[in-house]
Write a protein that holds these residues in place. Structure first.
Motif, PDB file in Angstrom:
ATOM      1  N   LEU A   1       0.619  -0.945  -0.199  1.00 37.33           N
ATOM      2  CA  LEU A   1      -0.257   0.225  -0.006  1.00 37.33           C
ATOM      3  C   LEU A   1       1.205   1.313   0.248  1.00 37.33           C
ATOM      4  CD1 LEU A   1      -3.219  -0.914   2.378  1.00 37.33           C
ATOM      5  CD2 LEU A   1      -2.981  -0.529  -0.388  1.00 37.33           C
ATOM      6  N   PHE A   2       1.714   0.889   0.283  1.00 37.25           N
ATOM      7  CA  PHE A   2       3.090   2.618   1.106  1.00 37.25           C
ATOM      8  C   PHE A   2       3.976   2.793  -1.075  1.00 37.25           C
ATOM      9  CE2 PHE A   2       7.127   4.667   1.011  1.00 37.25           C
ATOM     10  CZ  PHE A   2       6.795   5.632   1.988  1.00 37.25           C
ATOM     11  N   TRP A   3       4.204   0.964  -1.501  1.00 36.75           N
ATOM     12  CA  TRP A   3       4.393   1.748  -2.487  1.00 36.75           C
ATOM     13  C   TRP A   3       3.343   2.789  -3.793  1.00 36.75           C
ATOM     14  CZ3 TRP A   3       2.971  -0.582  -7.335  1.00 36.75           C
ATOM     15  CH2 TRP A   3       4.030  -0.002  -8.003  1.00 36.75           C
ATOM     16  N   LEU A   4       2.179   1.667  -3.380  1.00 37.71           N
ATOM     17  CA  LEU A   4       1.232   1.802  -4.588  1.00 37.71           C
ATOM     18  C   LEU A   4       0.586   3.132  -4.357  1.00 37.71           C
ATOM     19  CD1 LEU A   4      -0.775   1.158  -6.403  1.00 37.71           C
ATOM     20  CD2 LEU A   4      -2.335   0.376  -4.641  1.00 37.71           C
ATOM     21  N   ILE A   5       0.737   4.078  -2.744  1.00 41.48           N
ATOM     22  CA  ILE A   5      -0.069   5.152  -3.242  1.00 41.48           C
ATOM     23  C   ILE A   5       1.040   5.861  -3.566  1.00 41.48           C
ATOM     24  CG2 ILE A   5      -0.255   7.174  -1.200  1.00 41.48           C
ATOM     25  CD1 ILE A   5      -1.649   5.003   0.294  1.00 41.48           C
ATOM     26  N   ALA A   6       2.141   6.608  -3.047  1.00 37.65           N
ATOM     27  CA  ALA A   6       3.779   7.005  -3.882  1.00 37.65           C
ATOM     28  C   ALA A   6       3.595   6.460  -5.485  1.00 37.65           C
ATOM     29  CB  ALA A   6       5.468   6.418  -2.825  1.00 37.65           C
ATOM     30  N   ILE A   7       3.435   5.523  -5.582  1.00 41.62           N
ATOM     31  CA  ILE A   7       3.697   5.267  -6.919  1.00 41.62           C
ATOM     32  C   ILE A   7       2.892   6.090  -7.604  1.00 41.62           C
ATOM     33  CG2 ILE A   7       2.243   3.373  -7.679  1.00 41.62           C
ATOM     34  CD1 ILE A   7       5.744   4.137  -9.386  1.00 41.62           C
ATOM     35  N   LEU A   8       1.524   6.062  -7.326  1.00 40.94           N
ATOM     36  CA  LEU A   8       0.269   6.955  -7.942  1.00 40.94           C
ATOM     37  C   LEU A   8      -0.616   8.114  -8.154  1.00 40.94           C
ATOM     38  CD1 LEU A   8      -2.935   3.882  -7.058  1.00 40.94           C
ATOM     39  CD2 LEU A   8      -1.575   4.735  -9.905  1.00 40.94           C
ATOM     40  N   SER A   9       0.646   8.663  -6.783  1.00 40.97           N
ATOM     41  CA  SER A   9       0.899   9.553  -6.481  1.00 40.97           C
ATOM     42  C   SER A   9       2.013  10.765  -7.463  1.00 40.97           C
ATOM     43  CB  SER A   9       0.807  10.699  -4.736  1.00 40.97           C
ATOM     44  OG  SER A   9       2.554  10.007  -5.067  1.00 40.97           O
ATOM     45  N   GLN A  10       2.307  10.259  -7.661  1.00 42.39           N
ATOM     46  CA  GLN A  10       3.740  10.674  -9.490  1.00 42.39           C
ATOM     47  C   GLN A  10       2.806  10.788 -10.600  1.00 42.39           C
ATOM     48  OE1 GLN A  10       7.363   9.008  -9.015  1.00 42.39           O
ATOM     49  NE2 GLN A  10       7.095   8.404  -7.258  1.00 42.39           N
ATOM     50  N   LEU A  11       1.753   9.913 -10.698  1.00 41.40           N
ATOM     51  CA  LEU A  11       0.786   9.800 -11.919  1.00 41.40           C
ATOM     52  C   LEU A  11       0.576  11.065 -12.019  1.00 41.40           C
ATOM     53  CD1 LEU A  11      -0.457   6.674 -12.443  1.00 41.40           C
ATOM     54  CD2 LEU A  11       2.103   7.638 -13.799  1.00 41.40           C
ATOM     55  N   ASN A  12       0.042  12.007 -11.136  1.00 43.51           N
ATOM     56  CA  ASN A  12      -0.945  12.873 -10.949  1.00 43.51           C
ATOM     57  C   ASN A  12      -0.900  13.700 -10.475  1.00 43.51           C
ATOM     58  OD1 ASN A  12      -2.870  14.892 -11.676  1.00 43.51           O
ATOM     59  ND2 ASN A  12      -5.463  13.417 -11.213  1.00 43.51           N
ATOM     60  N   PRO A  13       0.281  14.298  -9.894  1.00 41.29           N
ATOM     61  CA  PRO A  13       0.983  15.470  -8.964  1.00 41.29           C
ATOM     62  C   PRO A  13      -0.050  16.494  -8.855  1.00 41.29           C
ATOM     63  CG  PRO A  13       1.117  15.658 -10.983  1.00 41.29           C
ATOM     64  CD  PRO A  13       1.655  14.554 -11.193  1.00 41.29           C
ATOM     65  N   LEU A  14      -0.335  16.939  -7.320  1.00 37.73           N
ATOM     66  CA  LEU A  14      -1.495  18.109  -6.653  1.00 37.73           C
ATOM     67  C   LEU A  14      -1.530  19.112  -6.736  1.00 37.73           C
ATOM     68  CD1 LEU A  14      -2.585  16.684  -3.834  1.00 37.73           C
ATOM     69  CD2 LEU A  14      -3.984  16.633  -5.092  1.00 37.73           C
ATOM     70  N   PHE A  15      -0.054  19.379  -7.566  1.00 36.58           N
ATOM     71  CA  PHE A  15       0.601  20.983  -8.019  1.00 36.58           C
ATOM     72  C   PHE A  15       2.091  20.592  -9.368  1.00 36.58           C
ATOM     73  CE2 PHE A  15       1.536  20.486  -3.722  1.00 36.58           C
ATOM     74  CZ  PHE A  15       3.894  19.938  -3.869  1.00 36.58           C
ATOM     75  N   GLY A  16       2.166  21.581  -9.591  1.00 37.05           N
ATOM     76  CA  GLY A  16       3.411  21.308 -10.408  1.00 37.05           C
ATOM     77  C   GLY A  16       4.581  22.449  -9.853  1.00 37.05           C
ATOM     78  N   PRO A  17       5.485  22.795 -11.377  1.00 33.16           N
ATOM     79  CA  PRO A  17       6.698  23.631 -10.548  1.00 33.16           C
ATOM     80  C   PRO A  17       6.391  25.146 -10.627  1.00 33.16           C
ATOM     81  CG  PRO A  17       7.307  22.984 -12.745  1.00 33.16           C
ATOM     82  CD  PRO A  17       6.152  21.991 -12.380  1.00 33.16           C
ATOM     83  N   ALA A  18       6.451  25.238  -9.267  1.00 35.54           N
ATOM     84  CA  ALA A  18       5.944  27.239  -9.482  1.00 35.54           C
ATOM     85  C   ALA A  18       7.356  28.230 -10.079  1.00 35.54           C
ATOM     86  CB  ALA A  18       5.809  27.520  -7.863  1.00 35.54           C
ATOM     87  N   LEU A  19       7.170  28.239 -11.094  1.00 40.22           N
ATOM     88  CA  LEU A  19       8.070  29.575 -11.691  1.00 40.22           C
ATOM     89  C   LEU A  19       7.525  30.680 -11.747  1.00 40.22           C
ATOM     90  CD1 LEU A  19       9.401  26.883 -15.113  1.00 40.22           C
ATOM     91  CD2 LEU A  19       9.994  27.500 -12.419  1.00 40.22           C
ATOM     92  N   SER A  20       8.668  31.828 -11.418  1.00 44.46           N
ATOM     93  CA  SER A  20       8.920  32.592 -11.319  1.00 44.46           C
ATOM     94  C   SER A  20       8.613  33.246 -13.168  1.00 44.46           C
ATOM     95  CB  SER A  20       9.698  33.766 -10.702  1.00 44.46           C
ATOM     96  OG  SER A  20      10.883  33.867 -11.654  1.00 44.46           O
ATOM     97  N   VAL A  21       8.252  34.717 -13.197  1.00 44.45           N
ATOM     98  CA  VAL A  21       8.023  35.295 -14.567  1.00 44.45           C
ATOM     99  C   VAL A  21       9.541  35.127 -14.862  1.00 44.45           C
ATOM    100  CG1 VAL A  21       6.953  37.453 -15.869  1.00 44.45           C
ATOM    101  CG2 VAL A  21       5.776  36.425 -13.844  1.00 44.45           C
TER     102      VAL A  21
END
Length: 81
Positions: free
Chosen positions: A50-70
């Motif tokens: 379950l730990f591995w499954l949650i870790a691998i599935l969370s990488q498929l659809n991240p909640l937020f992406g990189p925040a880059l400045s202008v």
């Protein structure tokens, strides 16, 4: 069909933890601690999978992406090779 780079680890890890939690307990020799050892193996397999499954599935659809400045976006657009 899912990408092969995702299917192969899913199948391999599912089989591995399935064997650890479902097959290995049948080969534990009889003794006073057999029930404890079987419980330990099954719980370890379930928790690790379950730990591995949650870790691998969370990488498929991240909640937020990189925040880059202008400035960074501008630099990447005009100066990136």
């Amino acid at each position: 069909m899912a990408q092969l780079s995702f299917v192969v680890p899913m199948v391999v890890m599912t089989l591995f933890w399935g064997i650890v939690g479902g097959v290995v307990p049948w080969f534990i020799p009889k003794g006073p601690n057999r029930g404890v050892i079987i419980t330990m193996l099954v719980l370890t397999a379930v928790c690790c999978y379950l730990f591995w499954l949650i870790a691998i599935l969370s990488q498929l659809n991240p909640l937020f992406g990189p925040a880059l400045s202008v400035d960074t976006i501008w630099y990447l657009r005009y100066h990136w090779p």
